[in-house]
Design a protein around this motif. Sequence first.
Motif, PDB file in Angstrom:
ATOM      1  N   LEU A   7      41.714  42.329  31.120  1.00  0.00           N
ATOM      2  CA  LEU A   7      41.345  43.689  30.750  1.00  0.00           C
ATOM      3  C   LEU A   7      39.994  43.991  31.399  1.00  0.00           C
ATOM      4  N   CYS A   8      39.981  44.938  32.331  1.00  0.00           N
ATOM      5  CA  CYS A   8      38.761  45.298  33.064  1.00  0.00           C
ATOM      6  C   CYS A   8      38.252  46.643  32.547  1.00  0.00           C
ATOM      7  N   LEU A   9      37.073  46.631  31.952  1.00  0.00           N
ATOM      8  CA  LEU A   9      36.521  47.832  31.337  1.00  0.00           C
ATOM      9  C   LEU A   9      35.219  48.238  32.013  1.00  0.00           C
ATOM     10  N   PHE A  10      34.970  49.547  32.071  1.00  0.00           N
ATOM     11  CA  PHE A  10      33.740  50.101  32.618  1.00  0.00           C
ATOM     12  C   PHE A  10      32.993  50.798  31.483  1.00  0.00           C
ATOM     13  N   ALA A  11      31.719  50.462  31.313  1.00  0.00           N
ATOM     14  CA  ALA A  11      30.911  51.060  30.254  1.00  0.00           C
ATOM     15  C   ALA A  11      30.351  52.399  30.709  1.00  0.00           C
ATOM     16  N   GLY A  12      31.230  53.375  30.839  1.00  0.00           N
ATOM     17  CA  GLY A  12      30.808  54.699  31.277  1.00  0.00           C
ATOM     18  C   GLY A  12      30.642  54.785  32.782  1.00  0.00           C
ATOM     19  N   GLN A  13      30.185  55.914  33.235  1.00  0.00           N
ATOM     20  CA  GLN A  13      29.990  56.168  34.661  1.00  0.00           C
ATOM     21  C   GLN A  13      28.655  55.621  35.110  1.00  0.00           C
ATOM     22  N   ALA A  14      28.647  54.862  36.196  1.00  0.00           N
ATOM     23  CA  ALA A  14      27.402  54.299  36.721  1.00  0.00           C
ATOM     24  C   ALA A  14      26.480  55.418  37.184  1.00  0.00           C
ATOM     25  N   PRO A  15      25.151  55.254  36.975  1.00  0.00           N
ATOM     26  CA  PRO A  15      24.196  56.295  37.388  1.00  0.00           C
ATOM     27  C   PRO A  15      24.271  56.629  38.872  1.00  0.00           C
ATOM     28  N   ASN A  16      24.561  55.629  39.704  1.00  0.00           N
ATOM     29  CA  ASN A  16      24.624  55.861  41.146  1.00  0.00           C
ATOM     30  C   ASN A  16      26.029  56.208  41.630  1.00  0.00           C
ATOM     31  N   GLY A  17      26.940  56.449  40.669  1.00  0.00           N
ATOM     32  CA  GLY A  17      28.307  56.805  41.036  1.00  0.00           C
ATOM     33  C   GLY A  17      29.041  55.688  41.722  1.00  0.00           C
ATOM     34  N   GLY A  18      28.852  54.437  41.247  1.00  0.00           N
ATOM     35  CA  GLY A  18      29.471  53.274  41.869  1.00  0.00           C
ATOM     36  C   GLY A  18      30.984  53.272  41.753  1.00  0.00           C
ATOM     37  N   ASN A  19      31.600  52.332  42.463  1.00  0.00           N
ATOM     38  CA  ASN A  19      33.047  52.221  42.487  1.00  0.00           C
ATOM     39  C   ASN A  19      33.576  51.743  41.137  1.00  0.00           C
ATOM     40  N   GLN A  20      34.484  52.514  40.536  1.00  0.00           N
ATOM     41  CA  GLN A  20      35.049  52.155  39.243  1.00  0.00           C
ATOM     42  C   GLN A  20      36.576  52.146  39.297  1.00  0.00           C
ATOM     43  N   THR A  21      37.109  51.772  40.432  1.00  0.00           N
ATOM     44  CA  THR A  21      38.552  51.638  40.553  1.00  0.00           C
ATOM     45  C   THR A  21      38.950  50.220  40.159  1.00  0.00           C
ATOM     46  N   LEU A  22      40.133  50.077  39.589  1.00  0.00           N
ATOM     47  CA  LEU A  22      40.605  48.764  39.176  1.00  0.00           C
ATOM     48  C   LEU A  22      40.903  47.897  40.398  1.00  0.00           C
ATOM     49  N   PRO A  23      40.488  46.645  40.382  1.00  0.00           N
ATOM     50  CA  PRO A  23      40.798  45.741  41.506  1.00  0.00           C
ATOM     51  C   PRO A  23      42.305  45.517  41.595  1.00  0.00           C
ATOM     52  N   LYS A  24      42.758  45.156  42.773  1.00  0.00           N
ATOM     53  CA  LYS A  24      44.177  44.857  42.962  1.00  0.00           C
ATOM     54  C   LYS A  24      44.501  43.502  42.364  1.00  0.00           C
ATOM     55  N   ALA A  25      45.613  43.429  41.667  1.00  0.00           N
ATOM     56  CA  ALA A  25      46.034  42.162  41.058  1.00  0.00           C
ATOM     57  C   ALA A  25      46.530  41.201  42.124  1.00  0.00           C
ATOM     58  N   LEU A  26      46.364  39.928  41.873  1.00  0.00           N
ATOM     59  CA  LEU A  26      46.880  38.901  42.775  1.00  0.00           C
ATOM     60  C   LEU A  26      48.392  38.796  42.607  1.00  0.00           C
ATOM     61  N   GLY A  27      49.098  38.604  43.720  1.00  0.00           N
ATOM     62  CA  GLY A  27      50.534  38.420  43.658  1.00  0.00           C
ATOM     63  C   GLY A  27      51.312  39.670  43.318  1.00  0.00           C
ATOM     64  N   GLU A  28      50.743  40.836  43.576  1.00  0.00           N
ATOM     65  CA  GLU A  28      51.453  42.080  43.251  1.00  0.00           C
ATOM     66  C   GLU A  28      52.708  42.259  44.089  1.00  0.00           C
ATOM     67  N   ASP A  29      52.706  41.655  45.276  1.00  0.00           N
ATOM     68  CA  ASP A  29      53.863  41.800  46.153  1.00  0.00           C
ATOM     69  C   ASP A  29      55.014  40.884  45.762  1.00  0.00           C
ATOM     70  N   GLY A  30      54.771  40.100  44.688  1.00  0.00           N
ATOM     71  CA  GLY A  30      55.839  39.222  44.216  1.00  0.00           C
ATOM     72  C   GLY A  30      55.449  37.771  44.320  1.00  0.00           C
ATOM     73  N   ALA A  31      55.311  37.104  43.191  1.00  0.00           N
ATOM     74  CA  ALA A  31      54.973  35.689  43.157  1.00  0.00           C
ATOM     75  C   ALA A  31      56.107  34.937  42.500  1.00  0.00           C
ATOM     76  N   SER A  32      56.474  33.824  43.056  1.00  0.00           N
ATOM     77  CA  SER A  32      57.601  33.065  42.527  1.00  0.00           C
ATOM     78  C   SER A  32      57.223  32.383  41.224  1.00  0.00           C
TER      79      SER A  32
END
Length: 253
Positions: free
Chosen positions: A164-189
């Motif tokens: 669970l990736c949470l952001f404590a509000g909007q960063a003062p400098n407008g930093g990147n707050q997009t969710l990182p890509k999950a590992l194995g999204e293309d399919g893991a055995s």
Amino acid sequence: MTLRAVELLCIPDGETHYLLDLGCGSGLSGEILDEDGHVWVGLDIAPAMLNIAVEKDVEGDLFLQDIGDGLGFRPGTFDGAISISVLQWLCNADKSYHNPWARLQRFFTTLFMCLRRGARAVFQFYPENDAQVEKIMAAATKCGFMGGLVVDYPNSNKAKKCYLCLFAGQAPNGGNQTLPKALGEDGASDNEPSTVAYESSRIQRQQRGSKKGPRKSVKSKDWILHKKDMARKKGDKVPLDSKYTGRKRRPRF
């Protein structure tokens, strides 16, 4: 799992941050934070686990605390937080007076307050079902957090891990707050090993040193001055610096 949680914090290489380890146990996650050069505080509900951490002489400050009762730190104290295999326990009523929803809200409310604006909190946990995930995310959102769930290797029975990736509000400098890509999204055995990505990463770190280069000797003068400076920022009483601070002592025979 700690390596992955720290990666999801998206801390720039070479920067030292003040981090909170929720459910620190015996300090295993703290060792990873030490390797990266961070300063950390650990909380745990089990005195026996904290005693082990004390015996190991871990670098972080340790507190005996039930996170369901809330956190008592000053607003904006921490630059980020991690938690490994703890969050799901807040959904249980281990005592007659426990209210899981109230405990979740109290925890997320006080966590939001003690994080600086825009800081990240990453929780690796084992949800019992989808309803439990929705309950946890609803409590976090109600307390001001933004973010979502990152599921690594979703198609693997062994390697699947929920963060669970949470952001404590909007960063003062407008930093990147997009969710990182999950590992194995293309399919893991289903046969994909659950430790290869993290274990090999740690071995490589040990071979080349931490992100900040080879680890400095513990309790050197610079290390002591840094720890005292961090304590002053927390409002603790710290002895004044002098020419004797961090001096080398002769070995005792």
